[in-house]
Design a protein around this motif. Structure first.
Motif, PDB file in Angstrom:
ATOM      1  N   ALA A 121      71.960  34.116  13.972  1.00 15.59           N
ATOM      2  CA  ALA A 121      71.107  34.708  12.936  1.00 15.59           C
ATOM      3  C   ALA A 121      70.822  36.171  13.244  1.00 15.59           C
ATOM      4  N   LEU A 122      70.584  36.490  14.500  1.00 11.86           N
ATOM      5  CA  LEU A 122      70.327  37.869  14.900  1.00 11.86           C
ATOM      6  C   LEU A 122      71.540  38.766  14.655  1.00 11.86           C
ATOM      7  N   VAL A 123      72.701  38.317  15.056  1.00  8.36           N
ATOM      8  CA  VAL A 123      73.917  39.115  14.873  1.00  8.36           C
ATOM      9  C   VAL A 123      74.252  39.254  13.388  1.00  8.36           C
ATOM     10  N   THR A 124      74.062  38.185  12.624  1.00  2.00           N
ATOM     11  CA  THR A 124      74.327  38.248  11.181  1.00  2.00           C
ATOM     12  C   THR A 124      73.424  39.273  10.515  1.00  2.00           C
ATOM     13  N   ALA A 125      72.151  39.285  10.877  1.00  2.00           N
ATOM     14  CA  ALA A 125      71.231  40.277  10.310  1.00  2.00           C
ATOM     15  C   ALA A 125      71.653  41.683  10.701  1.00  2.00           C
ATOM     16  N   PHE A 126      72.074  41.876  11.938  1.00  2.00           N
ATOM     17  CA  PHE A 126      72.522  43.189  12.401  1.00  2.00           C
ATOM     18  C   PHE A 126      73.731  43.664  11.609  1.00  2.00           C
ATOM     19  N   VAL A 127      74.717  42.777  11.442  1.00  2.00           N
ATOM     20  CA  VAL A 127      75.945  43.160  10.736  1.00  2.00           C
ATOM     21  C   VAL A 127      75.667  43.359   9.251  1.00  2.00           C
ATOM     22  N   ASP A 128      74.898  42.454   8.638  1.00  2.00           N
ATOM     23  CA  ASP A 128      74.619  42.574   7.202  1.00  2.00           C
ATOM     24  C   ASP A 128      73.849  43.843   6.861  1.00  2.00           C
ATOM     25  N   ASN A 129      72.906  44.227   7.713  1.00  2.00           N
ATOM     26  CA  ASN A 129      72.032  45.333   7.378  1.00  2.00           C
ATOM     27  C   ASN A 129      72.439  46.679   7.967  1.00  2.00           C
ATOM     28  N   LEU A 130      73.259  46.685   9.013  1.00  2.00           N
ATOM     29  CA  LEU A 130      73.655  47.950   9.614  1.00  2.00           C
ATOM     30  C   LEU A 130      75.156  48.228   9.508  1.00  2.00           C
ATOM     31  N   ILE A 131      75.973  47.233   9.761  1.00  2.00           N
ATOM     32  CA  ILE A 131      77.424  47.443   9.766  1.00  2.00           C
ATOM     33  C   ILE A 131      77.999  47.396   8.355  1.00  2.00           C
ATOM     34  N   ASN A 132      77.614  46.410   7.549  1.00  2.00           N
ATOM     35  CA  ASN A 132      78.173  46.285   6.200  1.00  2.00           C
ATOM     36  C   ASN A 132      77.976  47.536   5.347  1.00  2.00           C
ATOM     37  N   PRO A 133      76.807  48.183   5.344  1.00  2.00           N
ATOM     38  CA  PRO A 133      76.679  49.407   4.546  1.00  2.00           C
ATOM     39  C   PRO A 133      77.653  50.509   4.982  1.00  2.00           C
ATOM     40  N   VAL A 134      77.906  50.601   6.286  1.00  2.00           N
ATOM     41  CA  VAL A 134      78.859  51.607   6.772  1.00  2.00           C
ATOM     42  C   VAL A 134      80.271  51.265   6.312  1.00  2.00           C
ATOM     43  N   VAL A 135      80.640  49.980   6.402  1.00  2.00           N
ATOM     44  CA  VAL A 135      81.979  49.552   5.959  1.00  2.00           C
ATOM     45  C   VAL A 135      82.106  49.728   4.449  1.00  2.00           C
ATOM     46  N   ALA A 136      81.063  49.408   3.691  1.00  2.00           N
ATOM     47  CA  ALA A 136      81.103  49.566   2.235  1.00  2.00           C
ATOM     48  C   ALA A 136      81.244  51.033   1.851  1.00  2.00           C
ATOM     49  N   ALA A 137      80.634  51.913   2.624  1.00  2.00           N
ATOM     50  CA  ALA A 137      80.756  53.349   2.337  1.00  2.00           C
ATOM     51  C   ALA A 137      82.188  53.828   2.513  1.00  2.00           C
ATOM     52  N   LEU A 196      83.145  39.892  17.558  1.00  2.00           N
ATOM     53  CA  LEU A 196      83.247  40.686  18.778  1.00  2.00           C
ATOM     54  C   LEU A 196      81.875  40.925  19.412  1.00  2.00           C
ATOM     55  N   ILE A 197      80.874  41.207  18.587  1.00  2.00           N
ATOM     56  CA  ILE A 197      79.524  41.405  19.122  1.00  2.00           C
ATOM     57  C   ILE A 197      79.017  40.112  19.743  1.00  2.00           C
ATOM     58  N   THR A 198      79.200  38.997  19.042  1.00  2.00           N
ATOM     59  CA  THR A 198      78.740  37.703  19.560  1.00  2.00           C
ATOM     60  C   THR A 198      79.446  37.365  20.868  1.00  2.00           C
ATOM     61  N   ALA A 199      80.758  37.521  20.905  1.00  2.00           N
ATOM     62  CA  ALA A 199      81.511  37.194  22.117  1.00  2.00           C
ATOM     63  C   ALA A 199      81.094  38.086  23.281  1.00  2.00           C
ATOM     64  N   ALA A 200      80.897  39.373  23.027  1.00  2.00           N
ATOM     65  CA  ALA A 200      80.505  40.286  24.098  1.00  2.00           C
ATOM     66  C   ALA A 200      79.123  39.934  24.644  1.00  2.00           C
ATOM     67  N   VAL A 201      78.173  39.674  23.760  1.00  2.00           N
ATOM     68  CA  VAL A 201      76.824  39.353  24.223  1.00  2.00           C
ATOM     69  C   VAL A 201      76.813  38.022  24.963  1.00  2.00           C
ATOM     70  N   VAL A 202      77.503  37.018  24.449  1.00  2.00           N
ATOM     71  CA  VAL A 202      77.547  35.725  25.138  1.00  2.00           C
ATOM     72  C   VAL A 202      78.157  35.897  26.522  1.00  2.00           C
ATOM     73  N   TYR A 203      79.218  36.696  26.629  1.00  2.00           N
ATOM     74  CA  TYR A 203      79.857  36.890  27.928  1.00  2.00           C
ATOM     75  C   TYR A 203      78.937  37.629  28.888  1.00  2.00           C
ATOM     76  N   PHE A 204      78.404  38.780  28.444  1.00  2.00           N
ATOM     77  CA  PHE A 204      77.633  39.621  29.355  1.00  2.00           C
ATOM     78  C   PHE A 204      76.218  39.105  29.610  1.00  2.00           C
ATOM     79  N   VAL A 205      75.635  38.360  28.676  1.00  2.00           N
ATOM     80  CA  VAL A 205      74.271  37.876  28.858  1.00  2.00           C
ATOM     81  C   VAL A 205      74.244  36.474  29.461  1.00  2.00           C
ATOM     82  N   PHE A 206      75.211  35.633  29.132  1.00  2.00           N
ATOM     83  CA  PHE A 206      75.169  34.250  29.591  1.00  2.00           C
ATOM     84  C   PHE A 206      76.233  33.927  30.635  1.00  2.00           C
ATOM     85  N   VAL A 207      77.504  34.178  30.329  1.00  2.00           N
ATOM     86  CA  VAL A 207      78.596  33.714  31.188  1.00  2.00           C
ATOM     87  C   VAL A 207      78.628  34.470  32.515  1.00  2.00           C
ATOM     88  N   MET A 208      78.642  35.792  32.470  1.00  2.00           N
ATOM     89  CA  MET A 208      78.760  36.576  33.700  1.00  2.00           C
ATOM     90  C   MET A 208      77.582  36.351  34.657  1.00  2.00           C
TER      91      MET A 208
END
Length: 140
Positions: free
Chosen positions: A28-44, A80-92
């Motif tokens: 939910a956190l990553v979806t909100a980040f992508v929907d509200n910050l990344i999508n407007p940049v991609v749409a532009a 990519l954001i989800t995989a990176a955070v899961v790796y660096f915050v949980f797995v490593m």
């Protein structure tokens, strides 16, 4: 029923349940980040005249034929954001914690067993040493 109870009470099942709950919240956190910050940049990137964003319609009069590249790019970025955070915050950190715990317990990597021919040659050497303790050449 005892087998089922043992299965449910295993640490792995509890860890999995915690992981699913944390994964849902994190998604939910990553979806909100992508929907509200990344999508407007991609749409532009689709251009100022494009209301839909980065994509095109196969048939101008049919909204259902819109191919939305922005949604695909957003999904890739979300992954990519989800995989990176899961790796660096949980797995490593968990891997490092396990390694540190193993070092504290004195757990060493298992030494590979010597090949059978090496073992046999070592036994022959030891037998020859016991037959001739002076270290000279054995009499044949």
């Amino acid at each position: 029923m005892k087998g089922f109870k043992d299965f449910v009470m295993q640490g792995n099942v509890i860890d999995l349940a915690v992981g699913v709950v944390i994964g849902g919240a994190f998604t939910a956190l990553v979806t909100a980040f992508v929907d509200n910050l990344i999508n407007p940049v991609v749409a532009a990137a689709g251009g100022a005249d494009s209301v839909e964003g980065f994509g095109f319609k196969i048939f101008e009069n049919n909204e259902a034929t819109f191919i939305n590249f922005g949604a695909v790019i957003s999904a890739i970025i979300t992954f990519l954001i989800t995989a990176a955070v899961v790796y660096f915050v949980f797995v490593m950190p968990m891997t490092k914690a396990r390694e540190a715990a193993n070092r504290r317990k004195g757990v060493e990597e298992e030494v590979e067993a010597a090949p059978e021919d090496i073992v046999l040659l070592s036994e022959i050497r030891d037998l020859l040493k016991t037959q001739n303790p002076q270290g000279g050449n054995p009499q044949v």
